[in-house]
Write a protein that holds these residues in place. Structure first.
Motif, PDB file in Angstrom:
ATOM      1  N   LEU A 173      -7.078   9.398  -6.021  1.00 42.86           N
ATOM      2  CA  LEU A 173      -6.912  10.287  -4.868  1.00 42.86           C
ATOM      3  C   LEU A 173      -5.497  10.856  -4.769  1.00 42.86           C
ATOM      4  O   LEU A 173      -5.176  11.573  -3.832  1.00 42.86           O
ATOM      5  N   GLY A 174      -4.658  10.488  -5.755  1.00 44.40           N
ATOM      6  CA  GLY A 174      -3.302  11.029  -5.758  1.00 44.40           C
ATOM      7  C   GLY A 174      -2.279  10.163  -5.050  1.00 44.40           C
ATOM      8  O   GLY A 174      -1.108  10.530  -4.966  1.00 44.40           O
ATOM      9  N   ASN A 175      -2.691   9.006  -4.530  1.00 47.44           N
ATOM     10  CA  ASN A 175      -1.723   8.096  -3.920  1.00 47.44           C
ATOM     11  C   ASN A 175      -0.737   7.631  -4.984  1.00 47.44           C
ATOM     12  O   ASN A 175      -1.136   7.290  -6.100  1.00 47.44           O
ATOM     13  N   LEU A 176       0.536   7.572  -4.618  1.00 50.59           N
ATOM     14  CA  LEU A 176       1.557   7.014  -5.505  1.00 50.59           C
ATOM     15  C   LEU A 176       1.816   5.589  -5.053  1.00 50.59           C
ATOM     16  O   LEU A 176       2.205   5.362  -3.907  1.00 50.59           O
ATOM     17  N   ILE A 177       1.565   4.634  -5.943  1.00 46.86           N
ATOM     18  CA  ILE A 177       1.705   3.225  -5.583  1.00 46.86           C
ATOM     19  C   ILE A 177       2.788   2.596  -6.445  1.00 46.86           C
ATOM     20  O   ILE A 177       2.660   2.524  -7.664  1.00 46.86           O
ATOM     21  N   ALA A 211       4.934  -0.094  -2.188  1.00 49.13           N
ATOM     22  CA  ALA A 211       5.159   1.150  -1.448  1.00 49.13           C
ATOM     23  C   ALA A 211       4.040   2.111  -1.801  1.00 49.13           C
ATOM     24  O   ALA A 211       3.881   2.487  -2.957  1.00 49.13           O
ATOM     25  N   ALA A 212       3.250   2.490  -0.807  1.00 48.87           N
ATOM     26  CA  ALA A 212       2.152   3.436  -1.049  1.00 48.87           C
ATOM     27  C   ALA A 212       2.477   4.752  -0.365  1.00 48.87           C
ATOM     28  O   ALA A 212       2.564   4.828   0.864  1.00 48.87           O
ATOM     29  N   PHE A 213       2.697   5.777  -1.181  1.00 50.44           N
ATOM     30  CA  PHE A 213       2.899   7.120  -0.654  1.00 50.44           C
ATOM     31  C   PHE A 213       1.520   7.771  -0.698  1.00 50.44           C
ATOM     32  O   PHE A 213       1.004   8.063  -1.782  1.00 50.44           O
ATOM     33  N   ALA A 258      -6.129   3.355  -1.145  1.00 53.16           N
ATOM     34  CA  ALA A 258      -4.929   2.599  -1.528  1.00 53.16           C
ATOM     35  C   ALA A 258      -4.989   1.181  -0.974  1.00 53.16           C
ATOM     36  O   ALA A 258      -4.650   0.217  -1.670  1.00 53.16           O
ATOM     37  N   GLY A 259      -5.423   1.029   0.260  1.00 56.77           N
ATOM     38  CA  GLY A 259      -5.510  -0.294   0.877  1.00 56.77           C
ATOM     39  C   GLY A 259      -6.462  -1.196   0.115  1.00 56.77           C
ATOM     40  O   GLY A 259      -6.186  -2.378  -0.113  1.00 56.77           O
ATOM     41  N   TYR A 260      -7.575  -0.627  -0.314  1.00 51.65           N
ATOM     42  CA  TYR A 260      -8.556  -1.416  -1.066  1.00 51.65           C
ATOM     43  C   TYR A 260      -7.957  -1.884  -2.389  1.00 51.65           C
ATOM     44  O   TYR A 260      -8.072  -3.040  -2.775  1.00 51.65           O
ATOM     45  N   GLN A 261      -7.297  -0.957  -3.066  1.00 45.47           N
ATOM     46  CA  GLN A 261      -6.742  -1.295  -4.378  1.00 45.47           C
ATOM     47  C   GLN A 261      -5.591  -2.303  -4.288  1.00 45.47           C
ATOM     48  O   GLN A 261      -5.533  -3.251  -5.053  1.00 45.47           O
TER      49      GLN A 261
END
Ligand code: CO
Ligand code: ZN
Length: 330
Positions: free
Chosen positions: A41-45, A188-190, A204-207
């Motif tokens: 989804l494009g989240n930067l983790i 850090a999840a952007f 992101a939370g799931y991952q």
């Protein structure tokens, strides 16, 4: 941090089109983290440190925008909102498309109803003279954001667009830079697509599957003329969220943050927001549940081209995060 914040607010990034903001953040944090990945989804983790306990800090990269739905015979673009666009704030603004093209948001003028701000009455003037010309320059589906602004006001306040939530991104980046050894792993999840319903944070939370999560975002203030009753003011410190319409924060987390701020002499205020939500709203209900909270930067005129925040409030947030993370969480 001021220079970084300026660059962040100038980057183009409506919901689902966060690429330019993400690239800027990747470059900025690379020396300060152990790993980085970008999800579907494009989240930067990004991860820093090696404790077994994962603490997720989430700040959204996207900003509200407009999407082109059609152009009329005379070349005026018709648009729909991407996120909660406050139309009176958008009217008369310059907008910028991803390809750099600019336009002006205007409104059909009808004598019978001067107050009608419905989206159907708004259009974007890009100086085209026919439908074909307009759509050749800006195809249906292209998105625009309110033209970035930047001004330094009195008392360490700045006015800019997209401070929601580039101010939160700046706070998170600065925390990664300042944070020393820490007993937990900081993730850090952007995130992406917050403004259309916390969509990036959900994935992101799931991952990440964290033990705790804090969202870093802006909040409304009650310190302007005739503002609704809300005891949050600009320059009065970082706001520790108790609840909003997306999350009721874990009480032990709220208490711990307040205690840390108190002990370290960091300016803080308590936030109860009766509407609006943030990434913690999605993360706290992921998997079997995640104790979550949020630190909020007081922000005036949210979702306008000239949002206003205090740099001292952002730094107070950085100070609180570094103090809280380095002491370890019980
Ligand atoms: Co917002
Ligand atoms: Zn936000």
């Amino acid at each position: 941090m001021k220079e970084l914040l300026k660059r962040l607010t100038e980057a183009y990034g409506p919901s689902g089109r966060e690429g330019p903001v993400r690239r800027l953040i990747q470059e900025e944090i690379e020396p300060y983290v152990d790993s980085m990945e970008v999800d579907a989804l494009g989240n930067l983790i990004a991860r820093k440190g090696s404790g077994d306990k994962r603490v997720m800090l989430a700040a959204h990269m996207d900003q509200i925008g407009l999407v082109v739905t059609e152009a009329d015979k005379k070349g005026f673009l018709r648009v729909h909102n991407v996120g909660y666009l406050r139309r009176p704030y958008a009217l008369g603004c310059l907008v910028r498309f991803e390809n750099g093209l600019r336009g002006v948001v205007a409104r059909e003028v009808e004598r019978d109803d001067p107050a009608d701000m419905s989206l159907g009455k708004l259009f974007v003037d890009i100086g085209a003279s026919s439908r074909e010309e307009a759509l050749e320059r800006v195809p249906i589906g292209d998105m625009a954001v309110l033209e970035p602004q930047w001004a330094e006001l009195g008392n360490g306040c700045v006015a800019a667009g997209a401070l929601d939530d580039r101010a939160g991104c700046a706070m998170l980046i600065q925390t990664l830079k300042e944070l020393g050894p820490c007993p937990c792993q900081v993730v850090a999840a952007f995130t992406t697509q917050e403004e259309v319903g916390l969509r990036g944070a959900k994935a992101a939370g799931y991952q990440v599957d964290p033990a705790l999560c804090l969202a870093l975002d802006v909040t409304l203030t009650g310190d302007t003329p005739k503002a609704e009753r809300l005891p949050i003011g600009l320059g009065k410190g970082i706001a520790i969220k108790v609840m909003d319409s997306s999350v009721i924060c874990a009480p032990q987390l709220v208490a711990q943050l307040e205690q840390t701020a108190q002990q370290a002499g960091i300016a803080w205020q308590r936030e109860v927001l009766t509407h609006g939500g943030t990434d913690a709203g999605a993360v706290h209900v992921s998997r079997a549940g995640v104790p979550s909270g949020a630190l909020s930067i007081p922000c005036r005129y949210t979702h306008s081209a000239c949002e206003v925040v205090s740099l001292a409030d952002i730094q107070a947030g950085v100070d609180l995060l570094t103090a809280w993370l380095s002491q370890g969480q019980r």
